[in-house]
Write an enzyme that holds these catalytic residues in place. Structure first.
Site, PDB file in Angstrom:
ATOM      1  N   GLY A  19       0.793  -1.246   0.000  1.00 25.81           N
ATOM      2  CA  GLY A  19       0.000   0.000   0.000  1.00 25.81           C
ATOM      3  C   GLY A  19       0.816   1.283   0.000  1.00 25.81           C
ATOM      4  O   GLY A  19       0.256   2.354   0.241  1.00 25.81           O
ATOM      5  N   SER A  25       2.168   8.070   2.142  1.00 30.30           N
ATOM      6  CA  SER A  25       1.320   6.909   2.428  1.00 30.30           C
ATOM      7  C   SER A  25       1.499   6.417   3.858  1.00 30.30           C
ATOM      8  O   SER A  25       2.624   6.350   4.370  1.00 30.30           O
ATOM      9  CB  SER A  25       1.665   5.743   1.484  1.00 30.30           C
ATOM     10  N   ILE A  26       0.400   6.009   4.458  1.00 29.96           N
ATOM     11  CA  ILE A  26       0.461   5.417   5.797  1.00 29.96           C
ATOM     12  C   ILE A  26       1.371   4.186   5.769  1.00 29.96           C
ATOM     13  O   ILE A  26       2.151   3.958   6.700  1.00 29.96           O
ATOM     14  CB  ILE A  26      -0.964   5.054   6.271  1.00 29.96           C
ATOM     15  N   VAL A  71      -3.759  -6.125  -5.852  1.00 28.33           N
ATOM     16  CA  VAL A  71      -4.453  -7.139  -5.052  1.00 28.33           C
ATOM     17  C   VAL A  71      -5.561  -7.857  -5.822  1.00 28.33           C
ATOM     18  O   VAL A  71      -6.064  -8.880  -5.369  1.00 28.33           O
ATOM     19  CB  VAL A  71      -5.016  -6.557  -3.724  1.00 28.33           C
ATOM     20  N   ALA A 101     -12.205   2.537  -4.113  1.00 28.36           N
ATOM     21  CA  ALA A 101     -13.589   2.411  -4.567  1.00 28.36           C
ATOM     22  C   ALA A 101     -13.711   3.270  -5.818  1.00 28.36           C
ATOM     23  O   ALA A 101     -13.033   4.301  -5.922  1.00 28.36           O
ATOM     24  CB  ALA A 101     -14.558   2.898  -3.495  1.00 28.36           C
ATOM     25  N   TYR A 161     -17.965   9.754   3.942  1.00 26.70           N
ATOM     26  CA  TYR A 161     -17.155   8.525   3.925  1.00 26.70           C
ATOM     27  C   TYR A 161     -17.888   7.437   3.119  1.00 26.70           C
ATOM     28  O   TYR A 161     -17.276   6.518   2.602  1.00 26.70           O
ATOM     29  CB  TYR A 161     -16.838   8.066   5.348  1.00 26.70           C
ATOM     30  N   LYS A 168     -15.088  -0.625   5.769  1.00 22.62           N
ATOM     31  CA  LYS A 168     -14.151  -0.661   6.906  1.00 22.62           C
ATOM     32  C   LYS A 168     -14.751  -1.430   8.094  1.00 22.62           C
ATOM     33  O   LYS A 168     -14.013  -2.064   8.852  1.00 22.62           O
ATOM     34  CB  LYS A 168     -13.766   0.758   7.336  1.00 22.62           C
ATOM     35  N   LYS A 198      -3.465  13.524   5.263  1.00 19.95           N
ATOM     36  CA  LYS A 198      -3.541  14.010   3.886  1.00 19.95           C
ATOM     37  C   LYS A 198      -2.739  13.089   2.958  1.00 19.95           C
ATOM     38  O   LYS A 198      -1.526  13.219   2.837  1.00 19.95           O
ATOM     39  CB  LYS A 198      -2.948  15.429   3.830  1.00 19.95           C
ATOM     40  N   THR A 199      -3.425  12.128   2.365  1.00 23.16           N
ATOM     41  CA  THR A 199      -2.771  11.183   1.455  1.00 23.16           C
ATOM     42  C   THR A 199      -3.543  11.171   0.138  1.00 23.16           C
ATOM     43  O   THR A 199      -4.609  11.781   0.028  1.00 23.16           O
ATOM     44  CB  THR A 199      -2.811   9.754   2.040  1.00 23.16           C
ATOM     45  N   ALA A 201      -5.186   8.636  -1.213  1.00 26.31           N
ATOM     46  CA  ALA A 201      -6.496   7.987  -1.053  1.00 26.31           C
ATOM     47  C   ALA A 201      -7.496   8.966  -0.437  1.00 26.31           C
ATOM     48  O   ALA A 201      -8.653   9.038  -0.854  1.00 26.31           O
ATOM     49  CB  ALA A 201      -6.366   6.741  -0.172  1.00 26.31           C
TER      50      ALA A 201
HETATM   51  N1  NAD Z   1      -5.561   9.001   4.897  1.00 24.97           N
HETATM   52  C1  NAD Z   1      -6.431   8.850   5.873  1.00 24.97           C
HETATM   53  O1  NAD Z   1      -6.982   9.820   6.399  1.00 24.97           O
HETATM   54  C2  NAD Z   1      -6.774   7.478   6.372  1.00 24.97           C
HETATM   55  C3  NAD Z   1      -7.360   7.350   7.639  1.00 24.97           C
HETATM   56  C4  NAD Z   1      -7.686   6.082   8.102  1.00 24.97           C
HETATM   57  C5  NAD Z   1      -7.428   4.984   7.316  1.00 24.97           C
HETATM   58  N2  NAD Z   1      -6.854   5.131   6.082  1.00 24.97           N
HETATM   59  C6  NAD Z   1      -6.598   3.912   5.312  1.00 24.97           C
HETATM   60  O2  NAD Z   1      -5.193   3.762   5.200  1.00 24.97           O
HETATM   61  C7  NAD Z   1      -4.924   2.928   4.075  1.00 24.97           C
HETATM   62  C8  NAD Z   1      -3.838   3.571   3.235  1.00 24.97           C
HETATM   63  O3  NAD Z   1      -4.308   4.754   2.628  1.00 24.97           O
HETATM   64  P1  NAD Z   1      -3.453   6.108   2.603  1.00 24.97           P
HETATM   65  O4  NAD Z   1      -4.288   7.127   3.237  1.00 24.97           O
HETATM   66  O5  NAD Z   1      -2.081   5.850   3.073  1.00 24.97           O
HETATM   67  O6  NAD Z   1      -3.470   6.478   1.051  1.00 24.97           O
HETATM   68  P2  NAD Z   1      -2.510   6.036  -0.157  1.00 24.97           P
HETATM   69  O7  NAD Z   1      -3.174   6.500  -1.387  1.00 24.97           O
HETATM   70  O8  NAD Z   1      -1.140   6.487   0.095  1.00 24.97           O
HETATM   71  O9  NAD Z   1      -2.529   4.440  -0.058  1.00 24.97           O
HETATM   72  C9  NAD Z   1      -3.560   3.664  -0.637  1.00 24.97           C
HETATM   73  C10 NAD Z   1      -2.856   2.531  -1.342  1.00 24.97           C
HETATM   74  O10 NAD Z   1      -3.789   1.589  -1.854  1.00 24.97           O
HETATM   75  C11 NAD Z   1      -3.197   1.088  -3.037  1.00 24.97           C
HETATM   76  N3  NAD Z   1      -4.145   0.364  -3.874  1.00 24.97           N
HETATM   77  C12 NAD Z   1      -5.370   0.776  -4.324  1.00 24.97           C
HETATM   78  N4  NAD Z   1      -5.896  -0.194  -5.112  1.00 24.97           N
HETATM   79  C13 NAD Z   1      -4.991  -1.214  -5.129  1.00 24.97           C
HETATM   80  C14 NAD Z   1      -4.963  -2.487  -5.758  1.00 24.97           C
HETATM   81  N5  NAD Z   1      -5.966  -2.940  -6.549  1.00 24.97           N
HETATM   82  N6  NAD Z   1      -3.880  -3.273  -5.558  1.00 24.97           N
HETATM   83  C15 NAD Z   1      -2.853  -2.861  -4.775  1.00 24.97           C
HETATM   84  N7  NAD Z   1      -2.817  -1.665  -4.160  1.00 24.97           N
HETATM   85  C16 NAD Z   1      -3.888  -0.869  -4.356  1.00 24.97           C
HETATM   86  C17 NAD Z   1      -2.657   2.336  -3.721  1.00 24.97           C
HETATM   87  O11 NAD Z   1      -1.723   1.993  -4.727  1.00 24.97           O
HETATM   88  C18 NAD Z   1      -2.025   3.033  -2.536  1.00 24.97           C
HETATM   89  O12 NAD Z   1      -0.683   2.613  -2.381  1.00 24.97           O
HETATM   90  C19 NAD Z   1      -6.257   2.731   3.373  1.00 24.97           C
HETATM   91  O13 NAD Z   1      -6.807   1.502   3.784  1.00 24.97           O
HETATM   92  C20 NAD Z   1      -7.089   3.880   3.892  1.00 24.97           C
HETATM   93  O14 NAD Z   1      -8.466   3.625   3.821  1.00 24.97           O
HETATM   94  C21 NAD Z   1      -6.521   6.356   5.611  1.00 24.97           C
END
Ligand code: NAD
Length: 260
Positions: A19, A25-26, A71, A101, A161, A168, A198-199, A201
């Site tokens: 991810g 990215s997280i 994935v 999504a 959301y 989730k 702030k990412t 996604a």
């Molecule tokens: N940013 C936020 O505020 C926040 C808060 C809570 C949870 N999250 C969750 O953290 C997780 C990481 O998101 P983020 O915020 O770091 O954003 P991000 O965009 O950096 O990471 C999302 C990742 O999902 C990957 N991805 C999407 N479809 C894919 C696929 N088919 N195959 C493989 N990889 C795929 C993207 O390539 C990306 O690396 C997510 O599950 C998101 O829902 C984010």
């Protein structure tokens, strides 16, 4: 956060981090934290478009395994775990940080979400964790830990959301059921629920800036979290210090979730 951990508490442990899209990215925070406390990394990227952004980060973190992994592609899933099996023979940590999504389904409200959009969001953002867990578990020969990233919108209604709320919620339930099924193998499974960050996604959510402002205002700790806060929480959960914790949803949100 400029904290640096001296004791390599995960020294020699093997971690698969999925991810990472870029340095915001997280998942990158997780990889960096695991690396700082001594773990070896396998890092994946979603596709060739993502590769140029992820490759320098993986090099920086000296990841010996760097592979494509969409994935939705079963052959890529299998290739990642085959490589880990042949190169390391075992795995200790699995971090799932993937969500997606279709934009029209994400932004249109749950009532208007199509069956196809709902299924795609659920498959990519939730069931992919179960698929990974299935292949990771046999490699966790001495136990291990698995994490998936959730959000507060799983349990409470967060405007905008939309479909990701039910997705989730399912992910958190999957973490609990996997924790139950894998507990006898000393594999611990958690959902980790970061506050808004702030990412890329997050940029797909309408009015995300409002969420950021509200979180900063409501957090008892008075500020937003960063990706290293999430990463070090996962690193802690992977250590023996957390060996009796499993099936939790851990909020890394400065305390926002306790507020009415
Ligand atoms: N940013 C936020 O505020 C926040 C808060 C809570 C949870 N999250 C969750 O953290 C997780 C990481 O998101 P983020 O915020 O770091 O954003 P991000 O965009 O950096 O990471 C999302 C990742 O999902 C990957 N991805 C999407 N479809 C894919 C696929 N088919 N195959 C493989 N990889 C795929 C993207 O390539 C990306 O690396 C997510 O599950 C998101 O829902 C984010």
């Amino acid at each position: 956060m400029s904290q640096s951990v001296q004791h390599p508490v995960l020294s020699g442990k093997k971690a698969l981090v999925t991810g990472i899209a870029n340095g915001h990215s997280i998942a990158y925070g997780c990889a960096k934290a695991f690396h700082e406390v001594g773990a070896d990394l396998a890092i994946t990227y979603a596709d060739e478009k993502a590769r140029p952004y992820v490759e320098p980060l993986a090099k920086d973190l000296e990841a010996p395994i760097f592979m494509p992994f969409n994935v939705s592609k079963r052959e890529e899933l299998e290739a990642v775990f085959e490589r880990i099996a042949s190169e390391w023979g075992e795995l200790d940590i699995l971090a799932h940080s993937v969500a997606w999504a279709p934009k029209s389904d994400l932004q249109g409200g749950l009532l208007n979400c199509s069956a196809e959009g709902f299924a795609a969001a659920m498959d990519i953002s939730c069931h992919s964790f179960v698929r990974m867990a299935r292949l990771a578990a046999p490699l966790m020969k001495h136990g291990g830990s698995m994490f998936a990233m959730s959000y507060y919108g799983a349990n409470k209604v967060v405007p905008n959301y939309n479909v990701m709320g039910p997705v989730k919620a399912a992910l958190e339930a999957c973490a609990r059921y996997l924790a139950y099924e894998l507990g006898p193998q000393q594999i611990r499974v958690h959902a980790v629920s970061p506050g808004p960050l702030k990412t890329r996604a997050a940029s797909g959510l309408r009015d995300f800036d409002v969420l950021l402002t509200q979180a900063a205002e409501r957090a008892p700790l008075g500020e937003l979290v960063d990706i290293m806060d999430v990463g070090f929480t996962c690193a802690y959960l992977a250590t023996p210090y957390a060996r009796r914790l499993s099936g939790e949803t851990l909020y890394v949100d400065g305390g926002v979730h306790i507020m009415a």
